[in-house]
Design an enzyme around this catalytic site. Structure first.
Site, PDB file in Angstrom:
ATOM      1  CG  ASP A 218      -1.773  -1.161   1.403  1.00  0.00           C
ATOM      2  OD1 ASP A 218      -1.365  -2.263   1.004  1.00  0.00           O
ATOM      3  OD2 ASP A 218      -2.877  -1.007   1.949  1.00  0.00           O
ATOM      4  CG  HIS A 220      -3.320   3.862   1.707  1.00  0.00           C
ATOM      5  ND1 HIS A 220      -4.628   3.897   1.286  1.00  0.00           N
ATOM      6  CD2 HIS A 220      -3.150   2.635   2.277  1.00  0.00           C
ATOM      7  CE1 HIS A 220      -5.234   2.766   1.595  1.00  0.00           C
ATOM      8  NE2 HIS A 220      -4.348   1.971   2.189  1.00  0.00           N
ATOM      9  CG  ASP A 247      -5.508  -0.398  -0.439  1.00  0.00           C
ATOM     10  OD1 ASP A 247      -6.380  -0.665  -1.282  1.00  0.00           O
ATOM     11  OD2 ASP A 247      -5.653  -0.633   0.774  1.00  0.00           O
ATOM     12  CG  ASP A 250      -9.346   6.295  -0.829  1.00  0.00           C
ATOM     13  OD1 ASP A 250      -9.686   7.358  -1.367  1.00  0.00           O
ATOM     14  OD2 ASP A 250      -9.979   5.225  -0.970  1.00  0.00           O
ATOM     15  NE  ARG A 251      -7.088   4.520   5.595  1.00  0.00           N
ATOM     16  CZ  ARG A 251      -8.042   4.717   6.499  1.00  0.00           C
ATOM     17  NH1 ARG A 251      -8.108   5.871   7.125  1.00  0.00           N
ATOM     18  NH2 ARG A 251      -8.932   3.789   6.769  1.00  0.00           N
ATOM     19  CG  ASN A 279      -9.311  -2.524   0.610  1.00  0.00           C
ATOM     20  OD1 ASN A 279      -8.091  -2.595   0.553  1.00  0.00           O
ATOM     21  ND2 ASN A 279      -9.930  -1.877   1.590  1.00  0.00           N
ATOM     22  CG  HIS A 280      -8.609   2.095   0.178  1.00  0.00           C
ATOM     23  ND1 HIS A 280      -9.256   3.179   0.732  1.00  0.00           N
ATOM     24  CD2 HIS A 280      -8.351   1.252   1.197  1.00  0.00           C
ATOM     25  CE1 HIS A 280      -9.378   2.998   2.037  1.00  0.00           C
ATOM     26  NE2 HIS A 280      -8.838   1.836   2.344  1.00  0.00           N
ATOM     27  CG  HIS A 328      -4.899  -5.109  -1.692  1.00  0.00           C
ATOM     28  ND1 HIS A 328      -3.844  -4.242  -1.515  1.00  0.00           N
ATOM     29  CD2 HIS A 328      -5.832  -4.754  -0.756  1.00  0.00           C
ATOM     30  CE1 HIS A 328      -4.122  -3.393  -0.537  1.00  0.00           C
ATOM     31  NE2 HIS A 328      -5.321  -3.690  -0.059  1.00  0.00           N
ATOM     32  NE  ARG A 376      -8.558  -5.895   6.515  1.00  0.00           N
ATOM     33  CZ  ARG A 376      -7.711  -4.874   6.498  1.00  0.00           C
ATOM     34  NH1 ARG A 376      -8.192  -3.643   6.470  1.00  0.00           N
ATOM     35  NH2 ARG A 376      -6.416  -5.062   6.501  1.00  0.00           N
ATOM     36  CG  HIS A 403      -6.029  -5.708   3.002  1.00  0.00           C
ATOM     37  ND1 HIS A 403      -6.765  -4.583   2.688  1.00  0.00           N
ATOM     38  CD2 HIS A 403      -6.925  -6.592   3.531  1.00  0.00           C
ATOM     39  CE1 HIS A 403      -8.029  -4.785   2.996  1.00  0.00           C
ATOM     40  NE2 HIS A 403      -8.149  -5.991   3.522  1.00  0.00           N
TER      41      HIS A 403
END
Length: 476
Positions: A218, A220, A247, A250-251, A279-280, A328, A376, A403
């Site tokens: 990731d 991010h 990923d 995001d963030r 997943n993002h 992922h 999760r 992840h």
């Protein structure tokens, strides 16, 4: 602090004191950003005194920081059952539900407890039947004379192409806080989309003897840490290929810059840059965690949809030299899943809530044998026996996934058969973790790890473009 409820007399004073000691240890671990240690200590407190709602609510908060959203939701709900007047537990439950993309429940919780409903309009918008990407006419996107940033080169026919000089100038512009013109953004994303469409859902990549490949986890939206990766591992090229395992966005508040950097390298040399869907890379996550708002502000709503459609063409996994599977999230709720089944998945869609595609994006390993619901709230948790059986069934030797934040940037689990790699150091400017990447040499495909600390970056906070509810969840 809220009082104890429900048969306090059943818990001895000695047990209450033991629980408080564990809680105090957990609070210190939380302050030090050792969130898994905090979860473990809060669990010990709950075991000693299961009648205190504070312990459950605090564990919910630590689980939120670890993105164990299903566990956080369960803990907050249990705290509310113990003490229906405990306001913080309602906040935790609303945060967890919202983060799980249970939008209706989250909005109801927000209206009831937080008086927020920021996404109601956005979530009500229907998807277009015709891909927006197919409607783009670049010539209609005028370049204002005031634009002074990097420009894509053109050939003798006036057609755009990409070269290393452009990528270098683009990265320098990003470092200065500049953005690309919308026309160039759209060209890069559409050209990358064209290349991704030609790939299967599960891609086989050869790594011959004498060559290597670098696998990253990731990122991010942490653009300056992406540059650190290239500084340590070398720039992407045919002789120095990378696989980024989902990923990307995001963030972090430079998600568009990260995505354009990776896609530009894909356009320049397709064999130098391999990209897995995480997943993002999904509309529901982008609406909450920032990528939607970031692209809309920097490049407009049309670009949001073009990125989203491109995400749907990202492969779901890679097999390296017929021995290492990279995806992922993780493995599956049923036995006997074969690689050809994964290759046949129709991936051009938003991620489903169950099934193989969902589990490839969302599942996590666990230490104990067997399978159980994931902490999760999405996908499954799978044990070492599941990993061994899957690898044996498919003639593989190793599973590499991402992840999850890891303090050291990576973790080797399941008797060495499952590796987690995470490449966003000091995740969200608050986790204190290292980043890492793996290099595999074709001779033996033995993983070699490189760890790195977070790079300095301008004073732009993570989650800048995220939903305000999520900013509150992470204290930003």
């Amino acid at each position: 602090m809220t009082g104890l409820t429900l048969a306090d007399h059943e818990v001895s004073e000695a047990s209450k004191q033991i629980a408080e000691d564990h809680k105090n240890r957990a609070n210190e671990a939380f302050k030090a950003k050792h969130y898994q240690e905090a979860v473990d200590a809060y669990t010990a407190a709950i075991d000693a005194n299961p009648r205190n709602a504070v312990y459950l609510s605090n564990r919910a908060f630590a689980n939120l920081r670890l993105e164990n959203l299903g566990s956080a939701l369960a803990d907050a709900s249990a705290a509310i059952e113990l003490d229906p007047t405990y306001a913080k537990a309602y906040y935790r439950r609303g945060d967890a539900a919202f983060a799980l993309a249970h939008f209706k429940d989250a909005l109801a919780e927000a209206e009831k407890q937080l008086k927020r409903a920021r996404f109601e309009e956005a979530l009500s918008q229907p998807d277009n039947d015709v891909p927006v990407s197919d409607t783009i006419v670049l010539d209609d996107v005028a370049i204002d004379s005031s634009y002074c940033g990097p420009a894509l080169p053109t050939d003798e026919n006036g057609a755009y192409f990409i070269n290393l000089e452009f990528i270098e100038s683009m990265l320098e512009a990003f470092k200065r806080g500049q953005t690309l013109h919308r026309r160039y953004v759209l060209w890069i994303v559409l050209e990358a989309q064209r290349l991704l469409k030609a790939l299967p859902s599960l891609v086989h990549v050869d790594v011959p003897a004498g060559s290597h490949i670098t696998v990253c986890g990731d990122t991010h939206g942490q653009f300056f840490d992406l540059l650190r990766i290239f500084q340590l591992g070398g720039a992407p090229s045919e002789a120095n290929p990378y696989l980024f395992n989902g990923d990307f966005v995001d963030r972090g508040s430079w998600s568009m810059e990260v995505m354009l950097t990776l896609l530009a390298h894909k356009c320049l040399c397709p064999g130098a840059m391999h990209l897995t869907r995480g997943n993002h890379e999904a509309k529901s996550m982008n609406l909450i965690y920032g990528f939607y708002g970031e692209v809309r502000e920097k490049c407009g709503p049309t670009a949001v949809e073009v990125f989203r459609e491109t995400f749907c063409w990202l492969p779901l996994g890679y097999v390296l030299r017929d021995t290492v599977l990279v995806l992922h999230g993780g493995l599956f709720s049923d036995d006997g899943v074969r690689l050809d089944e994964l290759a046949a998945i129709q991936r051009y869609r938003e991620p489903p809530e169950a099934g193989h595609m969902c589990e490839m994006l969302w599942s996590d390993p666990k230490d104990t044998p067997g399978r159980e619901p994931n902490k999760r709230g999405v996908g499954i948790a799978f044990g070492p026996d599941v990993t061994r059986a899957f690898l044996q069934d498919n003639g593989l030797s190793l599973l590499v996934r991402s992840h999850e934040v890891k303090d050291e940037g990576y973790e080797v689990a399941h008797d060495g058969y499952c590796i987690t790699i995470f490449s966003a150091p000091n995740y969200c400017d608050q986790m204190g973790n290292k980043g890492a990447f793996i290099r595999f040499k074709g001779e033996d495909m033995v993983p070699a790890f490189t760890q790195f600390e977070a790079a300095p970056h301008p004073d732009v906070k993570p989650m800048k473009y995220a939903a305000s509810m999520m900013n509150g969840m992470f204290g930003m």
